[in-house]
Design an enzyme around this catalytic site. Sequence first.
Site, PDB file in Angstrom:
ATOM      1  N   SER A  13       0.952  -1.288   0.094  1.00  0.00           N
ATOM      2  CA  SER A  13       0.200  -0.039   0.204  1.00  0.00           C
ATOM      3  C   SER A  13       0.967   1.349  -0.097  1.00  0.00           C
ATOM      4  O   SER A  13       2.108   1.223   0.298  1.00  0.00           O
ATOM      5  CB  SER A  13      -1.108   0.050   1.095  1.00  0.00           C
ATOM      6  OG  SER A  13      -0.153   0.026   2.384  1.00  0.00           O
ATOM      7  N   GLY A  16       0.891   5.511  -3.912  1.00  0.00           N
ATOM      8  CA  GLY A  16       0.655   6.624  -4.786  1.00  0.00           C
ATOM      9  C   GLY A  16      -0.239   6.425  -5.900  1.00  0.00           C
ATOM     10  O   GLY A  16      -0.344   7.011  -6.946  1.00  0.00           O
ATOM     11  N   ASP A  71      -7.507  11.062  -0.159  1.00  0.00           N
ATOM     12  CA  ASP A  71      -7.286  11.080  -1.560  1.00  0.00           C
ATOM     13  C   ASP A  71      -7.937  12.080  -2.626  1.00  0.00           C
ATOM     14  O   ASP A  71      -7.557  12.445  -3.651  1.00  0.00           O
ATOM     15  CB  ASP A  71      -7.208   9.542  -2.298  1.00  0.00           C
ATOM     16  CG  ASP A  71      -5.984   8.951  -1.804  1.00  0.00           C
ATOM     17  OD1 ASP A  71      -4.935   9.630  -1.975  1.00  0.00           O
ATOM     18  OD2 ASP A  71      -6.077   7.799  -1.496  1.00  0.00           O
ATOM     19  N   ILE A 149      -8.614  -9.331   1.413  1.00  0.00           N
ATOM     20  CA  ILE A 149      -9.922  -9.969   1.428  1.00  0.00           C
ATOM     21  C   ILE A 149     -11.106  -9.029   1.048  1.00  0.00           C
ATOM     22  O   ILE A 149     -12.138  -9.015   0.562  1.00  0.00           O
ATOM     23  CB  ILE A 149     -10.118 -10.992   2.745  1.00  0.00           C
ATOM     24  CG1 ILE A 149      -9.351 -12.076   2.684  1.00  0.00           C
ATOM     25  CG2 ILE A 149     -11.804 -11.197   2.823  1.00  0.00           C
ATOM     26  CD1 ILE A 149      -9.323 -12.810   4.001  1.00  0.00           C
ATOM     27  N   LYS A 188      13.641  -5.516  -9.730  1.00  0.00           N
ATOM     28  CA  LYS A 188      12.864  -6.765  -9.601  1.00  0.00           C
ATOM     29  C   LYS A 188      11.603  -6.524 -10.071  1.00  0.00           C
ATOM     30  O   LYS A 188      10.869  -5.841  -9.315  1.00  0.00           O
ATOM     31  CB  LYS A 188      13.097  -7.369  -8.228  1.00  0.00           C
ATOM     32  CG  LYS A 188      14.401  -7.913  -7.762  1.00  0.00           C
ATOM     33  CD  LYS A 188      14.925  -9.224  -8.895  1.00  0.00           C
ATOM     34  CE  LYS A 188      16.187  -9.962  -8.402  1.00  0.00           C
ATOM     35  NZ  LYS A 188      16.640 -10.900  -9.135  1.00  0.00           N
ATOM     36  N   THR A 192       5.475  -7.597  -9.182  1.00  0.00           N
ATOM     37  CA  THR A 192       4.665  -7.035 -10.205  1.00  0.00           C
ATOM     38  C   THR A 192       3.996  -8.148 -10.879  1.00  0.00           C
ATOM     39  O   THR A 192       2.699  -8.168 -11.057  1.00  0.00           O
ATOM     40  CB  THR A 192       5.330  -6.016 -11.373  1.00  0.00           C
ATOM     41  OG1 THR A 192       5.796  -4.754 -10.485  1.00  0.00           O
ATOM     42  CG2 THR A 192       4.225  -5.567 -12.267  1.00  0.00           C
ATOM     43  N   CYS A 381     -10.886  26.733  12.433  1.00  0.00           N
ATOM     44  CA  CYS A 381     -11.761  25.833  13.071  1.00  0.00           C
ATOM     45  C   CYS A 381     -11.628  25.785  14.522  1.00  0.00           C
ATOM     46  O   CYS A 381     -11.538  26.810  15.271  1.00  0.00           O
ATOM     47  CB  CYS A 381     -11.756  24.305  12.505  1.00  0.00           C
ATOM     48  SG  CYS A 381     -13.355  23.526  12.885  1.00  0.00           S
ATOM     49  N   MET A 384      -9.652  28.835  15.413  1.00  0.00           N
ATOM     50  CA  MET A 384     -10.336  30.177  15.817  1.00  0.00           C
ATOM     51  C   MET A 384     -11.110  30.136  17.397  1.00  0.00           C
ATOM     52  O   MET A 384     -10.916  31.130  17.947  1.00  0.00           O
ATOM     53  CB  MET A 384     -11.501  30.478  15.019  1.00  0.00           C
ATOM     54  CG  MET A 384     -12.246  31.766  14.835  1.00  0.00           C
ATOM     55  SD  MET A 384     -13.956  31.476  14.112  1.00  0.00           S
ATOM     56  CE  MET A 384     -15.005  31.413  15.780  1.00  0.00           C
ATOM     57  N   GLU A 405     -16.887  22.195  24.674  1.00  0.00           N
ATOM     58  CA  GLU A 405     -16.264  20.858  24.299  1.00  0.00           C
ATOM     59  C   GLU A 405     -15.194  20.123  25.291  1.00  0.00           C
ATOM     60  O   GLU A 405     -15.102  19.369  25.519  1.00  0.00           O
ATOM     61  CB  GLU A 405     -15.783  20.846  22.778  1.00  0.00           C
ATOM     62  CG  GLU A 405     -15.228  19.552  22.448  1.00  0.00           C
ATOM     63  CD  GLU A 405     -14.350  19.873  21.152  1.00  0.00           C
ATOM     64  OE1 GLU A 405     -13.937  18.743  20.450  1.00  0.00           O
ATOM     65  OE2 GLU A 405     -14.280  21.088  20.464  1.00  0.00           O
ATOM     66  N   HIS A 507     -12.922  25.733   6.926  1.00  0.00           N
ATOM     67  CA  HIS A 507     -11.620  25.020   6.533  1.00  0.00           C
ATOM     68  C   HIS A 507     -11.243  25.297   5.314  1.00  0.00           C
ATOM     69  O   HIS A 507     -11.311  24.709   4.202  1.00  0.00           O
ATOM     70  CB  HIS A 507     -11.806  23.516   6.545  1.00  0.00           C
ATOM     71  CG  HIS A 507     -11.802  22.882   8.001  1.00  0.00           C
ATOM     72  ND1 HIS A 507     -10.666  22.504   8.621  1.00  0.00           N
ATOM     73  CD2 HIS A 507     -12.911  22.580   8.808  1.00  0.00           C
ATOM     74  CE1 HIS A 507     -10.987  21.882   9.977  1.00  0.00           C
ATOM     75  NE2 HIS A 507     -12.259  22.185   9.941  1.00  0.00           N
ATOM     76  N   GLU A 509      -8.352  25.332   3.752  1.00  0.00           N
ATOM     77  CA  GLU A 509      -7.267  24.541   3.119  1.00  0.00           C
ATOM     78  C   GLU A 509      -8.095  23.454   1.952  1.00  0.00           C
ATOM     79  O   GLU A 509      -7.528  23.334   1.084  1.00  0.00           O
ATOM     80  CB  GLU A 509      -6.479  23.665   4.247  1.00  0.00           C
ATOM     81  CG  GLU A 509      -7.407  22.620   4.959  1.00  0.00           C
ATOM     82  CD  GLU A 509      -8.367  23.112   6.284  1.00  0.00           C
ATOM     83  OE1 GLU A 509      -8.525  22.113   7.064  1.00  0.00           O
ATOM     84  OE2 GLU A 509      -8.332  24.216   6.298  1.00  0.00           O
TER      85      GLU A 509
END
Length: 536
Positions: A13, A16, A71, A149, A188, A192, A381, A384, A405, A507, A509
């Site tokens: 994993s 990319g 992603d 699986i 190698k 693959t 968020c 702030m 909170e 947010h 970003e």
Amino acid sequence: MTKYIFVTGGVVSGLGKGITAASLGRLLKARGLKVAAQKLDPYINVDPGTMSPYQHGEVYVTEDGAETDLDLGHYERFIDEDLNRYSNLTTGKVYWNVLNKERRGEYLGSTVQVIPHITNEIKDFVYNVGRHSSADVVITEIGGTIGDIESQPFIEAVRQISLEVGRENSLFIHVTLVPYLHGSEEHKSKPTQHSVKELQGMGVNPNIIVLRCDEPLEESIFRKISLFCNVKPDCVIENITLPNLYEAPLMLERSHFSEVVCRELGIDAPAPNLTEWSDMVERIKTRTENVTIGLVGKYVGLHDAYLSVAEALRHAGYVNNAHVDIQWIDSEGITEATVSDILKGVDGIIIPGGFGDRGIEGMILAAKYAREHNKPCFGICLGMQIMVIEYARDVLKIANANSGEFDEQCRNKVIDFMPGQSQDIDKGGTLRLGSYPCEIRPGTTMERCYGTTHIDERHRHRYEFNNDYRDAITKAGLTLSGISPDGLLVETVELTERPFYVGVQFHPEFKSRPNRPHPLFAGFIKASLEGKGLEK
């Protein structure tokens, strides 16, 4: 007819796949095609919203409020298209939908099975993203690694889609690792080959194989993989590790990646216009300035927890001709005794989002240091809310000011649930999510950055600025510079007389792009550059 491209991964994993899929999306869009992208995740959580950032990284929020895999941030940043709730599907969501349909009797008493009920649910989801976006091409990344699986139902579903839409309208891209053995000084191809064999055993024959490697591959590797994996020689594409991920589309196109994809799918499209992207990459390579930003957070042990924030900072560096050096600062390590030593060397401080009370006092000290030393500071968020708590405690002298909170028994909750919200709720699916409008007060830092008085930004939070403290905070000098159109919610706060001291409840970003940096991040980096060496 919509074309479907499926991206799978093999060997290990983290190869990319997301960057490969996002790069292909950028290349196809540069050819004039409308592209949609989605991610199929095998984990059983209904969505990433309640998963620990340490395990999964950040939760990326779409315009329509879907909590998705990180992603999708790559997809949006590369393709520059807003994705939606059809862009991320988990095993948990699949089973949730299927079981609810069974309870409602939609299967007419049939025995519910993986095939066809689970696979049909997955197929409907894949088809829906194309329908709702009117895309020419849908790129679907399948999370995990071939042989897992949990990913088998997804592989089976896309195999069926390929048959239903026809081979001429579907394409499989398999991303694998080609390791280099220093002992024998050779690459190698066997991992693959085994990965492709596993995929073929599930009924899927990859059309294109993308080889992830750290050094250029020998020609013999391409020939061997082409022969043993049953793909055309020019359908074996090299993907070398790069110093900057935004170079990936240009590197892949040097191997004619999008040209091969269009040929295999029968797409007649002009050559990609990559002038803007190439110019951007050239600017990235030729930056001459340097700026150091202290990112004060609680998940700094895993940088993926703040992936979009880090990328937005870098985007802002590109437009300001600057390399942005991010100092990852654990807020738990900030105390009255250490705060000066930790923060005196940074040019700007950013306090990003998060949940829970761990590390909060360190963040409050960071905001206080920035305010007292005229250091550019940007709160996002939770950031702030931290800035509001610090201001209430130190300037208004409300010693026990806090958020509901962090302390439910606190008598001065300057951050709290607003009327109409309820504390008796579950953790999942209860946040204020997605895009909301905001009206900006003229003459503020917010207006200077945006150049307008109306914006729309994405939110992900439960708690809000407590309106009971509006008058007191304002009289004490903190400007409430952004308010919801109905006037009920405080969306941004700032010290307007400062070069940059801004906190936003949303947010920003998530809307930053490498070739179109977010205006707040651009303004923050600009102020940090201009303020170098000017600390009080």
